[in-house]
Design an enzyme around this catalytic site. Structure first.
Site, PDB file in Angstrom:
ATOM      1  N   TYR A 142     -17.499 -32.075  23.982  1.00 18.29           N
ATOM      2  CA  TYR A 142     -16.210 -31.045  24.702  1.00 18.29           C
ATOM      3  C   TYR A 142     -17.058 -29.862  25.093  1.00 18.29           C
ATOM      4  O   TYR A 142     -16.168 -29.036  26.006  1.00 18.29           O
ATOM      5  CB  TYR A 142     -14.622 -30.635  24.218  1.00 18.29           C
ATOM      6  CG  TYR A 142     -13.965 -32.643  24.327  1.00 18.29           C
ATOM      7  CD1 TYR A 142     -14.000 -32.547  25.537  1.00 18.29           C
ATOM      8  CD2 TYR A 142     -14.332 -32.573  23.082  1.00 18.29           C
ATOM      9  CE1 TYR A 142     -13.256 -33.948  25.303  1.00 18.29           C
ATOM     10  CE2 TYR A 142     -13.174 -34.228  23.392  1.00 18.29           C
ATOM     11  CZ  TYR A 142     -13.162 -34.938  24.425  1.00 18.29           C
ATOM     12  OH  TYR A 142     -12.135 -36.113  25.131  1.00 18.29           O
ATOM     13  N   LYS A 144     -19.886 -29.065  25.158  1.00 25.55           N
ATOM     14  CA  LYS A 144     -21.136 -29.006  26.516  1.00 25.55           C
ATOM     15  C   LYS A 144     -20.133 -28.797  27.795  1.00 25.55           C
ATOM     16  O   LYS A 144     -21.104 -28.147  28.788  1.00 25.55           O
ATOM     17  CB  LYS A 144     -22.199 -30.332  26.590  1.00 25.55           C
ATOM     18  CG  LYS A 144     -22.956 -30.959  27.141  1.00 25.55           C
ATOM     19  CD  LYS A 144     -23.089 -32.069  27.403  1.00 25.55           C
ATOM     20  CE  LYS A 144     -23.592 -33.321  28.389  1.00 25.55           C
ATOM     21  NZ  LYS A 144     -23.858 -34.734  28.176  1.00 25.55           N
TER      22      LYS A 144
END
Length: 171
Positions: A142, A144
């Site tokens: 998440y 990223k």
């Protein structure tokens, strides 16, 4: 490998239960007691519970499939169906799960993109979700994709109260 994302209907309840149980066990069985896992599966992933969720007009499930084999799924909630925030400006991603053998092949990203697309269509201003504090792989996924932590809440797995990190991203 052609991956298809399609909305699930009430007729898909058994397929939803199968993918839900399998992916949940793959993700969390090693880190939790058998009793807590069994209780969670019985209470939260029963056919009756999933049918109720499928019938909620403010929730939607999407399957990721290859050649009609369901390999992952997404659950989103908006308006009053959200588990926590319940704002008309927000969309909650409650679940993204992919079978272990298909992870790291961008399927989770495809499901996340479907959730983001639906948020835009619903004119949400942000998307939020909760992720278990010990699920470092999911937290990294998440992050990223631009999600940031903003709070935490308790997630009850069986009889075990666990801490979820709440994360969000502006649309």
């Amino acid at each position: 490998m052609s991956i298809r994302i399609k909305i699930a209907s009430i007729d898909d309840v058994l397929a939803l239960q199968a993918i839900s149980k399998t992916t949940f066990l793959e993700a969390f069985a090693k880190s939790n007691t058998e009793a807590d896992m069994a209780l969670y599966l019985h209470e939260q992933l029963s056919v009756d519970q999933l049918r109720t969720e499928l019938e909620n007009p403010n929730s939607a499930f999407y399957f990721a499939s290859i050649n009609d084999q369901v390999i992952g799924y997404l659950k989103i909630n908006f308006s009053g169906a959200q588990t926590e925030i319940q704002s008309d400006e927000a969309l909650e991603i409650e679940r993204i799960y992919v079978l272990q053998q298909f992870q790291d092949q961008q399927i989770g990203t495809m499901l996340l993109q479907k959730g983001m697309q639906r948020a835009q269509e619903l004119q949400a201003t942000y998307v939020w979700l909760g992720v278990w504090e010990h699920n470092k792989k999911a937290i990294g996924f998440y992050q990223k994709h631009g999600f940031v932590a903003f709070d935490q809440h308790i997630f009850k797995l069986g009889n075990d109260e666990q801490t979820d990190i709440l994360m969000k991203i502006a649309i």
